[in-house]
Design a protein around this motif. Structure first.
Motif, mmCIF file in Angstrom:
data_model
loop_
_atom_site.group_PDB
_atom_site.id
_atom_site.type_symbol
_atom_site.label_atom_id
_atom_site.label_comp_id
_atom_site.label_asym_id
_atom_site.label_seq_id
_atom_site.Cartn_x
_atom_site.Cartn_y
_atom_site.Cartn_z
ATOM 1 N N GLN A 173 -14.169 -58.308 -3.404
ATOM 2 C CA GLN A 173 -13.749 -57.958 -4.756
ATOM 3 C C GLN A 173 -14.804 -57.037 -5.365
ATOM 4 O OE1 GLN A 173 -13.120 -61.788 -6.670
ATOM 5 N NE2 GLN A 173 -10.918 -61.652 -6.338
ATOM 6 N N ARG A 174 -14.417 -55.862 -5.684
ATOM 7 C CA ARG A 174 -15.352 -54.867 -6.189
ATOM 8 C C ARG A 174 -15.883 -55.276 -7.562
ATOM 9 N NH1 ARG A 174 -16.445 -49.610 -4.865
ATOM 10 N NH2 ARG A 174 -17.169 -48.245 -6.552
ATOM 11 N N ASN A 175 -17.178 -55.076 -7.759
ATOM 12 C CA ASN A 175 -17.854 -55.297 -9.047
ATOM 13 C C ASN A 175 -17.878 -56.760 -9.478
ATOM 14 O OD1 ASN A 175 -18.164 -52.480 -9.237
ATOM 15 N ND2 ASN A 175 -16.183 -52.274 -10.276
ATOM 16 N N VAL A 176 -17.750 -57.696 -8.540
ATOM 17 C CA VAL A 176 -17.788 -59.122 -8.879
ATOM 18 C C VAL A 176 -19.104 -59.709 -8.384
ATOM 19 C CG1 VAL A 176 -16.739 -61.382 -8.470
ATOM 20 C CG2 VAL A 176 -15.293 -59.393 -8.894
ATOM 21 N N LEU A 177 -19.752 -60.458 -9.252
ATOM 22 C CA LEU A 177 -21.034 -61.091 -8.952
ATOM 23 C C LEU A 177 -20.962 -62.550 -9.378
ATOM 24 C CD1 LEU A 177 -24.121 -60.447 -8.152
ATOM 25 C CD2 LEU A 177 -24.496 -60.421 -10.614
ATOM 26 N N ILE A 178 -21.503 -63.448 -8.564
ATOM 27 C CA ILE A 178 -21.524 -64.886 -8.880
ATOM 28 C C ILE A 178 -22.974 -65.332 -8.944
ATOM 29 C CG2 ILE A 178 -20.770 -67.182 -8.174
ATOM 30 C CD1 ILE A 178 -18.468 -65.938 -6.702
ATOM 31 N N PHE A 186 -22.235 -72.473 -12.558
ATOM 32 C CA PHE A 186 -22.140 -71.158 -11.944
ATOM 33 C C PHE A 186 -21.187 -70.297 -12.761
ATOM 34 C CE2 PHE A 186 -18.428 -73.117 -9.945
ATOM 35 C CZ PHE A 186 -17.517 -72.069 -9.855
ATOM 36 N N LYS A 187 -21.430 -68.987 -12.710
ATOM 37 C CA LYS A 187 -20.643 -68.046 -13.497
ATOM 38 C C LYS A 187 -20.192 -66.901 -12.596
ATOM 39 C CE LYS A 187 -23.208 -69.035 -17.762
ATOM 40 N NZ LYS A 187 -22.176 -69.869 -18.382
ATOM 41 N N VAL A 188 -19.016 -66.362 -12.910
ATOM 42 C CA VAL A 188 -18.444 -65.226 -12.191
ATOM 43 C C VAL A 188 -18.386 -64.055 -13.163
ATOM 44 C CG1 VAL A 188 -16.490 -64.385 -10.854
ATOM 45 C CG2 VAL A 188 -17.067 -66.815 -10.795
ATOM 46 N N TRP A 189 -18.999 -62.917 -12.750
ATOM 47 C CA TRP A 189 -19.142 -61.760 -13.624
ATOM 48 C C TRP A 189 -18.420 -60.543 -13.038
ATOM 49 C CZ3 TRP A 189 -22.338 -62.874 -17.868
ATOM 50 C CH2 TRP A 189 -23.206 -63.974 -17.735
ATOM 51 N N ASP A 190 -17.972 -59.664 -13.954
ATOM 52 C CA ASP A 190 -17.597 -58.302 -13.612
ATOM 53 C C ASP A 190 -18.736 -57.424 -14.116
ATOM 54 O OD1 ASP A 190 -16.608 -55.754 -13.315
ATOM 55 O OD2 ASP A 190 -14.626 -56.191 -14.133
#
Length: 846
Positions: A173-178, A186-190
Motif C-alpha cells: 500500500q503506497r504511502n502507508v506507515l504503521i 499502534f497507529k496506521v498513517w498516510d
C-alpha cells in the motif's frame, strides 16, 4: 577491543554446531539501548561515542566517523545495489553508501555520508522504505519521514502519547506507515498527507517494542515487554481486527513438553529432550524473567528446510524470528506455534547470556543467519552465526512418533493384507475391495500443501483427479426410467467456487419444549437430517426442514452421536445408557441393539465404517471394530435362520489415556485410517489394515480434543486425492487446527471465534474450501482454508452455538445448531437454510 570468546563455536548444554560466536567486542560507549543492524554479510554497531563499525564476514571492518553524539539507531536499506546504511544520533541522521565508503577508505580518504536530518531529538528507531527513497525516523513522540537523498522532511506525524519505539512501511500500500509506541497502541498513517488512518486502543499493560508487517499474509505483528505477540489483519474489509495473540512463555513451555514427551514415548532421551525438560522446570529460589520482545524479523526457511529430509516444511508458509532478552525463537505464522528456540545461557561459549537489543539478517546464506546482540549488564556486543537447519533438526527430530516408515494416506492404496482385521470381519456376502474400488487408478505423487491467495482452490497444487464417488449405474432399466427425471434434476455437481450463505431468513422449533440437541448429521444425498436429542430420542427431518420424517425412541440416556450408513437406509446412534442401536429409516423399531452388558462405560461415538461393512464405537480408552449383519426381509421358509447378528472383531487401545474424547473415520469410500483423540491431549493414528497404531502426535491442543473433522467431500463433489488427507481438530480455549496426515503436522490455525467454556463444533464444506465453527458469542464463524481469520460472522442466535454442519448436496445450505431453534439463511442468489439449537448445559472443564 575483541574478547577471547570470539570466533569459536559455543558449547554447553546446547547441541554443538547450532550457534557460533563470530565476533565479540567491548564498546567504549554504553550500547545497551542502541538499535543495531544486520544485512548479510554486514553487521553494524557503535564502537564508541563517534565511531560506527561495519563488520563483515568477507573482509576487514569498516569504521565510519561523522556523529558528534552517541549513536542510538542503525538500519540497512532493502536494496543491495547500492547498499545503504542509516545511522542516527541526537544531533543528526546520516545515510552512508557502503560501496563508496569502502572505496574511499582504501584510497586513504575519510568516508562521508549524507546528512538527511538534524536536531530531531532522541531517535529510538530508523527504517528505510521498500525502495530506499525515504527513511522513517522515530524521535520521541513523533515520526519523521525524511528523504534518503538530501536533507528534507517529507512528513511529520504526531499523535502518539509516548516515545515511538518502531515503525514500518507497508510494502503493498503506497504511502502507508504503521508505528508502535510506549503508549501501548499502534497507529496506521498516510504519510503523504500526514493523516491518521487508524489507531488501536490500549492493547496491553506493557509498552509495545517491536513491529513487523508480513506482505504474504497481509498481517501486522506487534511485540511488547511481557512476551505477548498480537497479530492483526491488514485486509481492507477486516478493519484491523486481531487474528491471534501468542504468549511466548507458554508456547515455549508447551514446545518443551512436547519434545520431552515424544522422547519419553519413543524411549530415547536425547540431549534436546533433557534440555527442554530442564528449562521447563524453574529451579527453586530462581527469579522468573519475562520474555521481552526486542525484535520481530522474517525468517527465510525455504533454502535450508527443503534440503533437510527430517524437517517437515510447508510451501507458502511464513516464519519469523523473535528476538528476546534470553534467546531467539522461530514462530510459524500460519499455526502460531513455536518451531524452534535458542537460549543464550545454554551455550557457555557465548559472551552474552541476556540481551537488551538484537538484529538479524532476513535471508539465509548456506542455511546460516547473522545475529547481533548487545549485553544487558555489560558494554559488550557480539556477532553470532546461527545454523538454522541444525537448530530445527536438533529439536524437531522426534516430535512425531511413527511406528511405520511408509507415508499415511486416507485413501486405501493397497489391497487388504492376509492378517488384516478388516479381512477377518468382512461378511461372505461382501466382496473384498478391488484395486478399482480402492480409488487407485494411477500412481499419484503427493504434492506439498499450498494455500493460494489469489486463486481459490482446495489447497493443493495441480494433480491428476480421480473419481472418489461414482453413482451405481448397474440398475434395472425400468427403475431408471421411473426415476430418470427426478434423479437427473436433483443430482448436480457441487460447484467448487460457491460461496457460503450469510443472510438470515427464518427459524423453526425442533421440539415443543426446550430440549438441547447433542448431535446432527446429514444423509449422504443431503435429503435428510438426523438429530440426536438429550431427551433420549432421535429425529429425522427432510432437507427442507418442513416435515419430521421419523422419530426413534428407546434409549435410556442422552444420545451422544448419530451416523448415517452409506446406502442411506440405516442410522446408528450411541447413548449415555451404554447402548448402540441400529435403526432402519423406514421403521420405528431398532434393527440391532448392542446392550449394556457389552460395554463398561458410556458410548461417546459410533459410526458405520468401510462402506457399511463395520461399526466403529469408542468406549473409555479403547475403540471397538464390530462386524454386523442386518436382514429385515421376511422369509417364512427361513424363519429358523438368524438374520441379525453382531460380532466383535478387535479392540484397539489408545496409549496413555483415560478416555477417547473423539473418533473419526471415512465411510464414503474405502479407507484404513482411524483417527482418535484422548484425554491426554494426544492424537493417535490407527491403520486397520495392519491392525495397529502407526503414529502419535502429542500435545495436539492445550486441552483435550473434543472433535476431529475429516475432509470427506461428498457424492456431489470431487476433490484432488491429496485433499482428503486434511483434517481439523478443535479444543476448548485453543481454537481450530488444520492437519495433514502425510506430515502429521499442523498446517494452519484458525482463531477469532470464542470457545473458552463450551465444546463448540466444527465442519468442513464438501468443496473443501470452508470451515465452519460454533461460538460462545451467539454467532457462527466461517473460515477459508487459506486464511487464519474468519471470512463471515453469522449472528441471530440467542445463546451459544455449539455445532455446525454443511449439506453434502447444495453449497447454499449450512446447518448450525444450539438449543431447539432452526434458523434459515440465504444468500443473494438462492434460498438456503441454517438450523441452530442453543445450548443450555453446564460448561465443561479441562
Amino acid at each position: 577491543m575483541e574478547r577471547d570468546g570470539a570466533r569459536r563455536c559455543a558449547a554447553g548444554r546446547g547441541k554443538a554446531g547450532v550457534v557460533c560466536e563470530k565476533h565479540a567486542v567491548r564498546s567504549r560507549l554504553s550500547a545497551r539501548f542502541v538499535q543495531p543492524a544486520c544485512c548479510h554479510p554486514y553487521c553494524a554497531f557503535p564502537l564508541n561515542k563517534r565511531e560506527l563499525c561495519v563488520w563483515s564476514t568477507a573482509g576487514q571492518p569498516l569504521h565510519l566517523l561523522g556523529h558528534k553524539h552517541s549513536l542510538s539507531a542503525l538500519s540497512f536499506g532493502n536494496k543491495t545495489e547500492p547498499l545503504l546504511l542509516c545511522s542516527a544520533s541526537h544531533e543528526c541522521v546520516i545515510v552512508w553508501n557502503l560501496a563508496e565508503c569502502a572505496q574511499k577508505e582504501q584510497e586513504g580518504i575519510t568516508p562521508q555520508g549524507i546528512i538527511i536530518g538534524t536536531l530531531l531529538g532522541i531517535v529510538l528507531h530508523v527504517r528505510f522504505s521498500p525502495d530506499d527513497q525515504q527513511v522513517a525516523v522515530c524521535a520521541e513522540n513523533r515520526i519523521y519521514v525524511l528523504s534518503a537523498k538530501n536533507e528534507a522532511i517529507l512528513a511529520e506525524l504526531n499523535g502518539h502519547l509516548a516515545p515511538v519505539t518502531a515503525a514500518e512501511f507497508c510494502t503493498w500500500q503506497r504511502n502507508v506507515l504503521i508505528s508502535v509506541s510506549e503508549d501501548r497502541s499502534f497507529k496506521v498513517w498516510d504519510y503523504s498527507t500526514g493523516l491518521l488512518i487508524y489507531q488501536s486502543g490500549i492493547l496491553t499493560a506493557y509498552p509495545l517494542q517491536s513491529l513487523l508487517i508480513d506482505e504474504k499474509s497481509k498481517q501486522v505483528i506487534t511485540g511488547c515487554g511481557d512476551g505477548q505477540l498480537r497479530i492483526f489483519s491488514l485486509i481492507t474489509d477486516h478493519n484491523y481486527r486481531c487474528v491471534a495473540r501468542i504468549d511466548l512463555k507458554k508456547e515455549q513451555e508447551k514446545f518443551c513438553n512436547k519434545i520431552w514427551k515424544s522422547g519419553k514415548e519413543s524411549g530415547e532421551r536425547q540431549n534436546n529432550s533433557k534440555l527442554c525438560k530442564t528449562n521447563s522446570v524453574r529451579p527453586e529460589g530462581s527469579v522468573e524473567t519475562s520474555l521481552s520482545i526486542l525484535l520481530i524479523e522474517h525468517c527465510d526457511c525455504s533454502e535450508c528446510f527443503c534440503n533437510e529430509e527430517n524437517i517437515p516444511y510447508t510451501l507458502n508458509t511464513s516464519y519469523f524470528w523473535i528476538g528476546t532478552s534470553t534467546g531467539l525463537l522461530i514462530i510459524n505464522l500460519t499455526t502460531f506455534e513455536l518451531e524452534a528456540f535458542l537460549c543464550y545461557k545454554d551455550y557457555s561459549g557465548l559472551s552474552i547470556q541476556f540481551a537488551v537489543s538484537c538484529a538479524l539478517t532476513k535471508k539465509t546464506v548456506n542455511g546460516k543467519v547473522l545475529c547481533v546482540i548487545t549485553s544487558m549488564f555489560e558494554d559488550v556486543i557480539a556477532v553470532l552465526e546461527v545454523n538454522l537447519p541444525a537448530l530445527v533438526r536438533s529439536q524437531q527430530g522426534g516430535i512425531f512418533i511413527r511406528t511405520s516408515e511408509k507415508s499415511l494416506s486416507v485413501i486405501a492404496r493397497c489391497s487388504l493384507s492376509p492378517e488384516s482385521p478388516l479381512r477377518k470381519g468382512l461378511n461372505k456376502s461382501k466382496k473384498e475391495p478391488s484395486r478399482k474400488t480402492l480409488g487407485v487408478k494411477s500412481t499419484v505423487k503427493d504434492q506439498p500443501l499450498v494455500f493460494h491467495y489469489k486463486i481459490q482452490s482446495s489447497g493443493y497444487t495441480a494433480a491428476p483427479r480421480m473419481t472418489m464417488f461414482s453413482p451405481n449405474t448397474n440398475l434395472k432399466k425400468n427403475y431408471i426410467s421411473k426415476r430418470k427425471t427426478s434423479v437427473e434434476c436433483t443430482r448436480k455437481e457441487y460447484p467448487l467456487e460457491s460461496s457460503p450463505p450469510i443472510n438470515y431468513e427464518r427459524e423453526i422449533s425442533v421440539t415443543c419444549k426446550p430440549t438441547p440437541i447433542s448431535c446432527i448429521q446429514y444423509s449422504g444425498d443431503g435429503g435428510q437430517l438426523a438429530c440426536g436429542l438429550v431427551d433420549k430420542t432421535v429425529l429425522i427431518f427432510d432437507a427442507n426442514l418442513t416435515d419430521t420424517c421419523n422419530v426413534f425412541s428407546g434409549h435410556d440416556g442422552a444420545v451422544n452421536s448419530v451416523g448415517w450408513s452409506h446406502d442411506k437406509k440405516r442410522l446408528v446412534s450411541a447413548s449415555e445408557d451404554r447402548t448402540v442401536r441400529v435403526w432402519s429409516v423406514c421403521k420405528n423399531e431398532p434393527a440391532l441393539i448392542l446392550g449394556k452388558g457389552m460395554f463398561h462405560k458410556a458410548i461417546r461415538f459410533a459410526q458405520f465404517y468401510f462402506m457399511d461393512a463395520f461399526i466403529l464405537l469408542c468406549c473409555g480408552a479403547e475403540f471397538h471394530l464390530l462386524s454386523f449383519h442386518v436382514d429385515t426381509t421376511k422369509d417364512d421358509l427361513k424363519q429358523y435362520k438368524q438374520r441379525i447378528f453382531c460380532k466383535l472383531i478387535q479392540k484397539f487401545l489408545m496409549a496413555s489415556t483415560m478416555e477417547i474424547t473423539s473418533l473419526s473415520a471415512v465411510n464414503d469410500f474405502y479407507s484404513y485410517i482411524v483417527l482418535t483423540a484422548g484425554s491426554n491431549r494426544a492424537l493417535e493414528v490407527f491403520d486397520l489394515n495392519e491392525g495397529r497404531s502407526t503414529a502419535v502426535i502429542p500435545e495436539v491442543h492445550s486441552r483435550s480434543v473434543h472433535q476431529i473433522c475429516q475432509n470427506k467431500g461428498s457424492a456431489f463433489s470431487t476433490q484432488q486425492p491429496e485433499a482428503y488427507n486434511l483434517f481439523v481438530t478443535t479444543a476448548v480455549g485453543d481454537g481450530i487446527k488444520l492437519w495433514d496426515l502425510r506430515t502429521l503436522r499442523c498446517e494452519r490455525r484458525f482463531e477469532g471465534h470464542s470457545s473458552r467454556c463450551y465444546p463448540c463444533g466444527i465442519a468442513i464444506s464438501p468443496c473443501g474450501r470452508f470451515i465452519a465453527s460454533g461460538s460462545e458469542d451467539n454467532c457462527a464463524y466461517i473460515y477459508e482454508m487459506h486464511s487464519s481469520t474468519f471470512l463471515h460472522k453469522l449472528g441471530g442466535h440467542r445463546e451459544c452455538v455449539v455445532n455446525v454442519g454443511f449439506s453434502p448436496s447444495s453449497p447454499q445450505i449450512l446447518y448450525i445448531w444450539s438449543l431447539e431453534q432452526i434458523i434459515s439463511m440465504n444468500d443473494s442468489t438462492s434460498k438456503c437454510f441454517v438450523c441452530t439449537a442453543e445450548y443450555d448445559t453446564f460448561p465443561i472443564g479441562k
